[in-house]
Scaffold this active site. Structure first.
Site, short mmCIF file in Angstrom:
data_model
loop_
_atom_site.label_atom_id
_atom_site.label_comp_id
_atom_site.label_asym_id
_atom_site.label_seq_id
_atom_site.Cartn_x
_atom_site.Cartn_y
_atom_site.Cartn_z
CB CYS A 152 52.96 56.50 -21.70
SG CYS A 152 52.35 56.70 -20.03
CG HIS A 153 55.09 54.77 -24.76
ND1 HIS A 153 54.43 54.20 -23.70
CD2 HIS A 153 56.39 54.81 -24.41
CE1 HIS A 153 55.31 53.91 -22.74
NE2 HIS A 153 56.49 54.27 -23.15
#
Lengths: 188, 411
Positions: A152-153
């Site tokens: 995701c990040h």
């Protein structure tokens, strides 16, 4: 009358009426807060949700180097049977390189204080914004530190589940767990 | 322009006169939407308030109908939405209108916000009008976010996880707040239930704030492309029929584009992953929010610190609240601000770049690009606007709206 010295219509000094206004307002605020509380607390987890306390997992079928994912309280829990290499790498990391310093031993200790370095049991939820990191299944990207990688990040975890790089502030969380025997573990 | 045109209206219809004497609703409509003096020089940017209102009504109408067939339960929500798409008469149409309506509502509101910035509509005496608008924008974001969770697809579930986890960045009480928001230890049935309740409630709160927004608008009247206040009847026209027609025309054009998407490409703005039922154990490889959140999502990820990212993201909206005091220029319209004009176009480019960064995975050159774009966003509001108002030399302004309009026609 104790306040006889206060002239009628005088300003500056508090009057009996000022006191009554403040006292009434304060009592009203306390009352409003007391009534608001059930409405706010109503949104907290209900008793049946809290009752989903613990699960028992048979770890015997997990070969060295394998990992499984089980569901606990609606969240994934990673159970990884670590290789000698995984353990060596995790132990060798100096504390100064860790954003959230924790020794490898402290992360593989069950609630009876018994250390089992071969078993790493963690909640598989990235401490940044709650995604499930990759790396628990064969063929998935384990990230630059050989542990887990959150797509995701971009947070990367090492073979002890400790945060090494990326926006996540903390290591993957270790739930309370207890080995009931060498092959049976209770989580929660 | 609070002044009305002389005497109150006389109604020939006896029933209307009887009602109006007791509840002056017809007088109100007459005064605020018929004779209401409105600057004569609006351009098409002034359509978007009306367009946004139409979209709000359309969202509530389609939403109420959808609610009659939707089931807010983790085991049934996904299937109930599929049933609406496949089995319910015209369910596909109502649902496509609703999910694309959200996008077009945001398009209208983004144009409306930008128009307010370009023509300085937020300046005195319209600061509260502007702030109410930002409140509406925030309520829209909350409503849209919770609505996106309801179909209970993979993006619903993981988008909700990421956004609610933002609150865990708050020191000390963060985790308790997240548990409280979820009603459990993860996004689950209690979360879906409360999001549904709030998704149904908030649009009506938006209606109430829109009403306040319109009341505040009608105190001093609309701004206009010159930013000059109307000085007399020669500068204004009655709202009806001039702007009811112009707004109606703009609404029809807007709805044509909306219909093209609804009928011919209903999934073009959505994410295919949301047609996979939610799975709490598998995160999609690439989580993206809906397009209208992408610039803010990029700001969140641009900061390499959890709490810092969350603060920057909320700060990006918070600066809008204080915009009327950050802009020190006394000239409203960018028409007479030769430098500001270009920076307003650059801000659009910056927000589009942020959106592009938000759409792509946080790797490679998107990381520095999103950081530069984030810095520029805050530079624009916090540094450029206060300074520019002091050093910019405005162009000469026409004495009145009528002068500006008539001179243009003659030339």
């Amino acid at each position: 009358m104790a306040t006889a010295s206060v002239p009628a219509g005088g300003h500056g000094d508090p009057t009996r009426r000022d006191f009554l206004m403040v006292a009434t307002g304060a009592l009203g605020a306390v009352g409003a807060a007391a009534v608001a509380w059930p409405f706010i607390n109503n949104l907290n987890p209900a008793a049946d949700t809290l009752a989903l306390a613990s699960i028992e997992v048979n770890v015997k079928p997990i070969e060295v180097g394998q990992a499984i994912t089980v569901s606990w309280r609606g969240k994934p829990v990673f159970i990884r049977h670590r290789t000698e290499k995984d353990i060596k790498e995790a132990v060798a990391v100096p504390m100064s390189e860790l954003p959230d310093p924790q020794t490898d031993d402290s992360r593989v200790t069950d609630t009876a204080k018994k250390v089992r370095p071969e078993w790493l049991i963690m909640i598989g939820v990235c401490t940044h914004l709650g995604c499930v990191p990759l790396g628990n299944k064969p063929g998935q990207d384990k990230g630059p530190y050989g542990g887990w990688y959150c797509p995701c990040h971009g947070s990367a975890y090492d073979t002890s589940g400790r945060i090494r790089k990326g926006p996540a502030p903390l290591n993957l969380v270790i739930p309370g767990y207890l080995f009931l025997s060498d092959s049976l573990v209770r989580i929660g | 322009m609070a002044s009305s045109h002389g005497t109150p209206p006389v109604f020939n219809n006896k029933v209307i006169a009887w009602i109006d004497h007791r509840l002056p609703i017809f007088s109100y409509i007459e005064k605020e939407y018929h004779t209401f003096p409105t600057p004569r020089n609006f351009n098409y940017f002034w359509n978007f308030g009306a367009i946004a209102t139409v979209m709000l009504v359309l969202m509530i109408a389609t939403g109420v109908v959808l609610a009659t067939n939707y089931t807010p339960h983790v085991l049934m929500a996904f299937d109930s939405v599929e049933r609406i798409d496949r089995d319910v008469p015209q369910g596909w149409l109502i649902r496509d209108m609703h999910m694309n309506g959200a996008s077009f509502f945001f398009i209208a509101v983004y144009v409306h916000i930008w128009r307010g910035m370009y023509y300085g509509s937020y300046k005195a005496p319209r600061e509260l009008l502007w702030i109410l608008g930002v409140v509406i924008f925030l309520l829209m974001m909350a409503t849209a976010f919770m609505g996106y969770v309801l179909p209970w697809g993979q993006m619903s579930f993981w988008g909700a996880t990421v956004i609610t986890s933002l609150f865990s960045a708050i020191p000390v009480v963060g985790d308790s707040i997240v548990t409280w928001l979820w009603g459990g230890f993860s996004i689950g049935n209690p979360t879906l239930n409360r999001f549904y309740a709030l998704h149904y409630l908030l649009p009506f709160v938006i209606v109430a704030v829109v009403a306040l927004h319109v009341v505040a608008l009608h105190v001093h009247g609309s701004n206009n492309p010159t930013g000059i206040d109307p000085k007399g009847p020669q500068d204004t026209v009655p709202f009806h029929p001039y702007y009811t027609m112009k707004d109606g025309f703009g609404v029809v054009i807007f709805l044509i584009f909306y219909s093209l998407v609804v009928f011919f490409a209903p999934d073009i703005l959505g994410d295919a992953a949301n047609y996979i039922p939610a799975d709490p154990l598998v995160t999609p490889t690439h989580i993206v929010p809906e397009w209208y959140f992408l610039p803010f999502y990029a700001i969140l990820r641009a900061v390499p610190d959890k709490l810092g990212g969350v603060i920057a993201m909320f700060g990006a909206i918070a600066v809008l609240f204080i915009l009327p005091w950050l802009d020190t220029s006394r000239v409203r319209s960018a028409r007479f601000r030769p430098i500001y004009k270009w920076f307003m176009l650059l801000l659009v480019v910056d927000v589009v770049v942020l959106g592009w960064c938000g759409y792509n995975p946080p790797a490679g050159f998107f990381i520095p690009l999103s950081q530069v774009a984030t810095l520029y966003y805050f530079f624009h509001f916090l540094i450029l606007l206060p300074i520019l108002g002091k050093i910019e030399r405005p162009l000469p302004m026409p004495p009145s709206i009528a002068d500006a309009v008539l001179k243009k026609k003659a030339g």
